[in-house]
Structure formats: C-alpha cells, structure tokens
Design an enzyme around this catalytic site. Sequence first.
Site, short mmCIF file in Angstrom:
data_model
loop_
_atom_site.label_atom_id
_atom_site.label_comp_id
_atom_site.label_asym_id
_atom_site.label_seq_id
_atom_site.Cartn_x
_atom_site.Cartn_y
_atom_site.Cartn_z
N GLU A 102 7.71 -11.13 37.58
CA GLU A 102 7.96 -9.71 37.86
C GLU A 102 7.51 -9.23 39.23
OE1 GLU A 102 9.52 -7.58 35.76
OE2 GLU A 102 9.87 -9.16 34.29
N SER A 477 -3.55 -5.10 -29.73
CA SER A 477 -4.95 -5.27 -30.15
C SER A 477 -5.93 -5.18 -28.98
CB SER A 477 -5.14 -6.61 -30.86
OG SER A 477 -4.38 -6.64 -32.05
#
Length: 847
Positions: A102, A477
């Site tokens: 860049e 149960s």
Amino acid sequence: MQKLKSWRPKTLLNKHRKLIKTLMTLAVLSMGGILILASSLYLYLSPKLPSVDELKKVELQIPLKVYSQDLNIIAEFGEKKRSPVNFKQIPTPMVDAFLAAEDDSFFEHRGIVLSGLARAAFELITTGSIRSGGSTITMQVARNFFLSKRQEFTRKFNEILLAFRIEKELTKQEILSLYTNKIYMGNRAYGVGAAAQVYYGKTLDQLTLAQMAMIAGLPKAPSKYNPIAKPERALQRRNWILGRMLSLKKISESQYQAAISEQDSASYHGSISKIDAAYAAEMVRRRVIEKFGLKAYTAGYTAITTIDSKLQAHAAQSLQSGIIAYDGRHGYRGVEQANLPEDAWHKILNETPIYAGLEPVIVSEAADDHLVVLDKSTQSMPLNWANGLDGLRLYKSASSRTKPIESAREVFNVGDMIRIRRDKDSGSISLAQLPAAQAAMVALSPKEGGIRALVGGFDYRQSRFNRVTQATRQPGSNFKPFIYTVALNNGFTPASIINDAPVVFDDAELEELWRPENDGGKFYGPTRIREALYRSRNLVSIRLLRRMGIDRTLEGLQAFGFDTGDMPSDLSLALGSHALTPLEIARGYAVFANGGYLIKPYILDKLIDRDGNIIFQATPDTVCDRCQQAETEIVDDTVDISTAEIDLQLEELLDELAQQSASNSEKDNYQFIQQALQNAPATPITAAQPVIDSQTAFLIDSMLKDVISRGTGRKAKSLQRNDLGGKTGTTNGPRDAWFSGYSSHLVATAWVGFDDNSLLGRNEYGGSAALPIWIDFMAEALSDKPQVNLPQPTGIVTVKIDAKTGARVPPNQPGIYETFRLQNVPEFSDKGAAPTAGEEPLPEDLF
C-alpha cells in the site's frame, strides 16, 4: 549585407526572450492561481474538517464477546468481526507486507506522495475516476474515519489536508494501528486481528509469512482478492506482495521462495468458540441485549458467564453419546439422500453440515460385505462389515426392528449420502445416522444457582430450540419428590403407610374415569412412603396427594419456585402431569442438594466494558456459612465468591498459557479481564432464604439417596459415591425420560424425548434413556470432588421399625432403621403403625 546578417541573430534572440518571458509570466500566474485556489479551498474546507483529536479517542465497533467462567471464549456477536490490536502486537513481517502493498515510503513521507497524487489527478481529469489509487496509508486513515468513498476532487483535497493534520498529531505507529484495525477485509472481518481468525483460525503471531502477505493483499479489493471465494486471484496478489517485499529487501530470497511455494489454507472460520456452548451463548446474548440494547453488538463488551468449560464440554459429549446410543437401539432409518448424480457429489457434501461429529459421506461403491465412501475432501475410505454393518437392523417402529441385514446392498446403493463417525484415536470410521430424538441437560451450582453446563439439544446448528429453557414437558415421576417433601413438611414420615392398591377416580377435574397403575401393572399393598418413592409407586403418590389435599399441596410446591397458577387441580399432579422445563426441575432439586434453600439459576455473571469497568455484576442469593448471620452483608476481605475463584483460575491459566506458548492476543485478553476483576469493588452477598426446614430437607435427602442405592436409579451406584440423590421420571407412552440428581456440589437434570411427542419405544424409561447421560456427565463433574453429605440437624433420631407396618419395634426384634423427627417417632405397637401427625384416617375404600 553584413548588417542584415548581424541583425538576424539579435532578432531571434529577442523573440526567444519574449517567449521565455511570456512562459514565465504564465507559469507565475498559474502558480499564483493554483496557490489562490489552494488557499481558497483551504480557507473554505479547513474549518469544516474534523478534529484529529477524535482519532485519539475513537471507539472502534467491537463485537460482544462471551467467555466461560474459566475464561475460554464461547462466542462472539456483532455484524462486524473485529479484534483490535496495538502496534506492538502486529508482527514486523505483516507491517512490511502492508507497506509493500500500500505505501512503501510510509515512514519517510509526511502524509502524501506527490507522484501518486499527480497520477491520480491525471486519471481523474482524463477518465473521470481514479483507478490506481494515489492515497497513502495516512490518507486512507483520513478517508476511512472521516470521509465518504466518493471519488471527487474536494474529497481528495480533504484527504490531503487531514493527512497533514494526522501526521502532525499522531506517530507513525499510531497511524498504522488505526489503519490495521479499521480496514475491511471481507467476510465481515474488520482489521487484521479479525482477518487472521476468519481466514486462518489463528492469531496474528501464529500466521506464516505467506498468510500475512495474503491478508495484506485484501484491503485493495476484499471481494476480488478473497482467498476463499477467488483463490487464484488472491494467490497472484499474495505473490506480487512477496515479490515487492523481496525487492524492498524486507525478506531474503530463501524466505521468498518458501513463501510463494506455500499452499494457501484459507477457509472460513466463523466461530471462535473453544467449547460447544452455543445454547448457553445465545442465552447470554439475549440477556445482554435486553439489559443494554443493540449497542451491545458494537460497544466492545466482554460477558463472563457461570459456565465451566470442562463441564460444558463433557455435558455436550455425554448428551450426544446418550442420544446416539438410544437411536442405535431402535434401528437404522435409511440413507439421508438417495441416488445422487456423481457430478453433484462434491457440491452436496460441501453444503451438508457436520452435526455433533456425524460426517456426511457418499457411497461410491457398494458390495455385499463392505462399502466405499467419499468424504468432502474427495478421500475414499472403506466402511467394513464390522464397522456398523454387521448386525444392522432397520427401523420399523419405536418398538420394533427388522432382523439383521445379510448384505450391505439391501440398504445402500452408489450415490447414497449417509453419515459416519470417525474414531479420534485410530481414525477408523463407522456407520452412523442423525438421531431423530432430542435431549437436554443442565447442571447448576446448588449454592447460588450459577449454571455450570447447559446443552439445549443434540446440536445447535441442527436446531436452535433450547429445550432446557423453552421445552415444557411432563416430568412424570421426576416430580414426585416435591409432593413427598410437602408431605414430610405436613407431618408424614418416611415410615408412614399408604396402601398401594387399584383405585378408580371419577374426578370432576378429569375428563373421564381414571384408572392409574404402577409400571408393570402390579400392586403391592401397604407400603412405607420411603419405599414408595424409591420404587416409584404411582398409587401411593396419588393417595398421598389426596390425603394432603390439592390446595395444601399447591401451596407447599411454591417453596420450590414453581408457578402453581397453571398446575392442574386434580390428582394427576402426583404423577407429574404438569409440564415444566428442565431448568425449572433442576432449580427445584437444588433445594434438596443445599439443605432447603431456594436459589435462582443465572448464567451471566459479569459484563465488562471496553475500558475495563464492570457495568453489570450478578448478585445471586447464596447459601453459605458467612450468609447465615444476616440477610445481606458486605464481605470485606474478598470481592465475591465467583470473582475470587476466577482470579485463582486466571493465575493458573496465565501460567499454563506461558508454558504452552499461547498467542499474545489471548494473554492480553486474559490480563485485561483479570485487571478488570481486580479493580472491581466488593460486591454484596445476599443470603438465600430457607424454604423448607433443615429436618425436612434431611429426610427427603435420605429418601432420594435410597433411589440410587436401592431404587430406580441404581445404575448410578457405578459412580461409587454415597452423597448422591435423585429420581427417575417417565411419562405415559413412554414419551419423556428424565433423571434429576445431585450432590452437594452440583445439580443436574437430563431429559430425552421427541419434539413432536412421539413414543420413545418399549423399555425406554428414565433409568435407561436419561440416567446414562447423567451418570456419564457426573462421573467427570465429580471426579475431583469430596463426598459431602448434609449434616444431621438437631431433632432428628433413628429408631428400629417394622418394615411392613412402620411401627416401632424393640432393639432385640427384627426390623429396619428409619429416621424421624423426634416428635414423630412412632409408638411401640403390635397391630401396625398409627397415623402420624398430620394424617387423617380416611374411609377404607380409599386404601
């Protein structure tokens, strides 16, 4: 003639002088015009430019990160994936790669490069757009933070002015840090830290030189040079950057050759989670968004949960293993997709997800005694007769299967997609299938309700429905211990006798005549309620509820945190007919584990903002010795229980990370959290309130321990502990299988069933389907925990009784020992036990 000759050179010279003078005048005028124009633009635009000071206090959008209690990353939530890093955390080769790609003169220029600007200006004038860039990294920072991306002259001029300001106010390192954290890298990744994770599943210091160059090539065009979507272009860009680094003498020839020869391994790493805790992470996300709104997705919050990563991992493994085992008992349901065309194999395999390690493959060859299958990497593997084909039976119904197949060709053809499991050690494969049944598991601390493990289904990617918190199912149960506790709290004793005999109820609250039965259809006559609970006798539970009365029972059930407003006002309540979530059941069982205190489950412990401030701190009701003196007190010598534990874990974790050469960013994250916790003020500890007295808690705990030592939970004896209590649960059909159990350290509930309420099949009960999951999990969870039983409270005595009548017998006569409140010790009797306190004799036909 001579005069004429001498005149000509002078005339030409004069003409040249006039031309030069004219050109110089034009140049001066042009320069003046440019200066006037530039000055005018500066005077016009400068006041409108943002202050560079904003960059010094900029807050990047950072996603919400969720951690376990022991600080393993669980999940990340936010549209933008970003893991901010400072300049020191960026490896030098990565900096060199970005500058080569860049702005190779970044450390020399003062914000702009004239040659690049001239080129860009020429392109803008001649073509109307800028194709080659021309922006330095400083100008890109100016644009990314302050300006739009429209390519026009005024924006470019603004970039230049801002670049000068930025270079004046910030160091080069600060500028690079802003740039590398802000830039978009594709696949929702912003910044180099996120890009390393998304593309390679690594942190910056774990990347190779080639991978750094690949990432450095992304900012120019993230979609065009994406190594996943367009690998060839991305590779060209990577190699060009490596060549630039070589020409700039940032790498050697040997490094260059090694890097360009490296095969790229980029693939999408969407999850950063180290543990399977997606259901828990989603609960935390919702909690944080409810409390702090949508800004939580971008504000950089860190959520610390109550999840224990080791327990969570084992809970997921136990649940998945248990469901696969259940599924295997009911037969093979057939291939997932049949007769797929060969040209579609690769595409279909890549699009089909792996669930819980069950991997999709396609049959490429089918013989009588083996198959050859192809995975998504196009690897061909044999599936031998011994690896799932031998003894394979096909599913017919929940309770029936075919006889074993004699040839693989009876079921499988070329082009069929099936599932396999790989053995982690040997690498061998075996036949598998995705289970149709589902399961849920939750484990929490009985001391303060912190959820240590939560698995809401077989695999979150397959189904996001959280069955721990969202699925209301009949507990059967599994609900009985709550009924029995209310009975003990109302004067009944473990030796109270209830008749286990057939009965028909014509109850106005029920739609038709009700003929409840025990499992197996047998009845056993007069039964002590201790035995009735550990043998799960339905008729005793129903008669017990009828003796107490529905209203009194509903009132007593509120002690466990249940909302009784929707519970049925009929005797079916005794058999667990009211649907509840596994989390509600686990909360109720915590009362048994902690000696009678109601706690509230929670999963979000702390929330830390980006500056290290704790902006949320859970303050759960806690069962502890220090809390007994007052309802609320501040503990001065420590922060709070969970924080102290985390501090210790952090120190151990940092030592472990140092030994394992963990990434710098991981260490920084842990140190950031540790610093936040150390700086946190002391937090109040609120005492949990008792909801049943200590005597009742002791009695029901001893009865639930019998469920494991001699009742329906006997398989849990394999854990070889004497401090475990629990209860199985199975609903009609059977359709739901449960087991809830506890030690003083942990409470856990496991549920197995179908989302559409289908039958589980013959011989599938709480003890066969859910209990093995619970055992597998608790074996790991309690492996390093001491055995701790509830202390016997004052007023509890043990006497010898007749096992059949419940009456007290002399020490020299046969009998069994039973525990009672002092005031409820039965009388010596030759005729049987008299009704205990709270019991009212009822007509004989009800027994």
